[in-house]
Design an enzyme around this catalytic site. Sequence first.
Site, PDB file in Angstrom:
ATOM      1  NE  ARG A  42       3.103  -4.003  -1.616  1.00  0.00           N
ATOM      2  CZ  ARG A  42       1.919  -4.535  -1.326  1.00  0.00           C
ATOM      3  NH1 ARG A  42       0.929  -4.474  -2.190  1.00  0.00           N
ATOM      4  NH2 ARG A  42       1.710  -5.098  -0.157  1.00  0.00           N
TER       5      ARG A  42
ATOM      6  CG  ASP B  17      -1.875  -5.712   4.307  1.00  0.00           C
ATOM      7  OD1 ASP B  17      -3.106  -5.521   4.207  1.00  0.00           O
ATOM      8  OD2 ASP B  17      -1.135  -5.889   3.322  1.00  0.00           O
TER       9      ASP B  17
ATOM     10  NE  ARG C  55      -6.156  -0.877   5.574  1.00  0.00           N
ATOM     11  CZ  ARG C  55      -6.587  -1.823   4.743  1.00  0.00           C
ATOM     12  NH1 ARG C  55      -7.730  -1.647   4.085  1.00  0.00           N
ATOM     13  NH2 ARG C  55      -5.897  -2.931   4.568  1.00  0.00           N
TER      14      ARG C  55
ATOM     15  CD  GLU D 248       1.497  -8.235   0.183  1.00  0.00           C
ATOM     16  OE1 GLU D 248       0.924  -8.149   1.293  1.00  0.00           O
ATOM     17  OE2 GLU D 248       0.874  -8.324  -0.891  1.00  0.00           O
TER      18      GLU D 248
ATOM     19  CG  ASP E 284      -1.569  -6.971  -3.515  1.00  0.00           C
ATOM     20  OD1 ASP E 284      -1.265  -6.753  -2.328  1.00  0.00           O
ATOM     21  OD2 ASP E 284      -2.624  -7.557  -3.862  1.00  0.00           O
TER      22      ASP E 284
END
Length: 608
Positions: A346, A451, A499, A376, A348
């Site tokens: 993935r 996020d 988180r 992303e 960023d």
Amino acid sequence: MDIQFNSWLPKYKQPFGAVKTQSEVTFQIELNGDEKIHDVSLLINKDSETSQEFKMDKQNDNQYSYVFDMNQGRGLYYYCFKVYAENNGHHYVLYYGKNQFSGSGRQYCHFEEIDWYQLTCYEQEDNGPKWYQEAVFYQIFPDRFRNGNKDNKVNYPKKNTFIYGTQTDKPMYIRNEDGSINRWDFFGGNLLGIKEKIPYFKELGITALYLNPIFEATSNHRYDTNDYFKIDPMLGTNEEFRELVDELHKNDIRIILDGVFSHVGKDSKYFNYSRNYGENEGAYQTKESQYFDWFTFHEYPNNYESWWGITDLPEVNKWHPDFQQFIYGNEGVLDFWHSFGIDGWRIDVADEFPNFFLSGLRDRLETFKDNVLIGEVWEDASNKVAYGEDKQYATNRDLHGVMNYPFKEIILDLVNQNHSLVHLGNQLLNIIENYPMFFLNNALNNIGTHDTKRLLTECYDSVDRVKLAFTILFVLPGVPCIYYGDEVGVTGGADPENRAFYPWLDGNESLKETCQELIELRRNQSALVNGTCHILIDEENHLLGILRKDKTNQFFSIFNFTDDDKPFKKENWFGLDMEKAEVDNLLNQFSYPDIVIKNKAIFFQNNI
């Protein structure tokens, strides 16, 4: 004058949505009124260049059509209609273009005001690996998932940081006056903890993991890479990572990593601000460093390009050949971690890379077997423009798919009843129209990430809403991804609250069972993996329908987001991309008892 066109209905445009090069698209428009029509034209421009005008053929008193050959290559074609008319001796021109998210459009008097319809054209299908399209992902923020050490000891604590007293503590930052982080905080999750919980993934039904960054770094999020070839010691060793990958594969679970290639850490071996790697190493310490040309210094050494102005994250020059080779050349970063058996990446901030860089990543991954590349991207990825480049990820061959943040926002708006069903259904269908079917099926669908706020918090602490949100996630096209802890109701606002450590001794079992049931449902319904998607609405009773259909299976989901019981009335339904007769025909293929739909989703299945 009344002008009728709807890009979602076969009466006006065939085929629906994105098309392949060298195919034909039929456009038909209806004009009703007392005006004398002199001419009707289809205007098309490719990739926002100069438009071409094509005279449409008159079919009868009020219908005009044109068959357009998609022979100008892949890309984005934009179109609208131009009408030359006369009324009481007055000659004038009208235009008909798009009306925000709706398939039907509106009239424009001035050319420069037109919102053009988009038609996505691809060269060839770019299906992701079979394992990927059939997968259910689980995203893990490694520091916050599980400590696998028997004594719960934290591996190699970092200098000038703090470790929480208990795993139930709420995350927080200690910041400097300028907002920068003064002390990073850690819970001590590690690779052994992930490996230890493979039985949990199996129980839940997870078939693939997406890990937030795991390479050596200074922060707890590890988006500030210090060494691309080394697992962060707090998480474990390279050999422990190899063992994790092997054990996952033995249990039929795939794994993809977070590729953070836009920037590095200030304390990295490549920049070395803090001299952790020696006094004469790294671009910050010496212009003689082999990495010096990776970075842009405005005034050496303290004024340098950094990611979004965050000085902890020196930005890398992606145009530099040495950096490109370092990441995706022979024996580069991709090669190194492929030797451990990973299944993809993935990327960023994918839209911050020049197109050629993503092409280089993809070309290298193509030399490996069954690897996937996900980017992303937060917006509609078919028409994304960033840093002066048209990205057009849905027609370029760079990414298999993107993270589907537009679906996330729509799902949350649906369960929280923030807008009308028609408005939100239009938004869904707008994405479905713009993405080729293979690209839509390749999308990594998420309703919670590192996020964003926690799903339960976004749903105002309503477990019922979370269950509905998960249900929509699993019945829409794309690959579902669960953010660790959302399946047991972890709460939290924006970073760092989103988180928290996974609550292994406490969690909502009912919510977890719903996720298990949905994963099993997707596994057993082929239409939910690769079927077409149609949006149906009963506006009177505020019911949403999502119909998935493939060659052998039809699956119809009905959602009631209100607190009131709603009756099912077949005659009330209309489709955003189907004529009424087609809707009625489809609904007649299912058997319905006399039902009242409560605040939940119900399913109907029919084998073709």
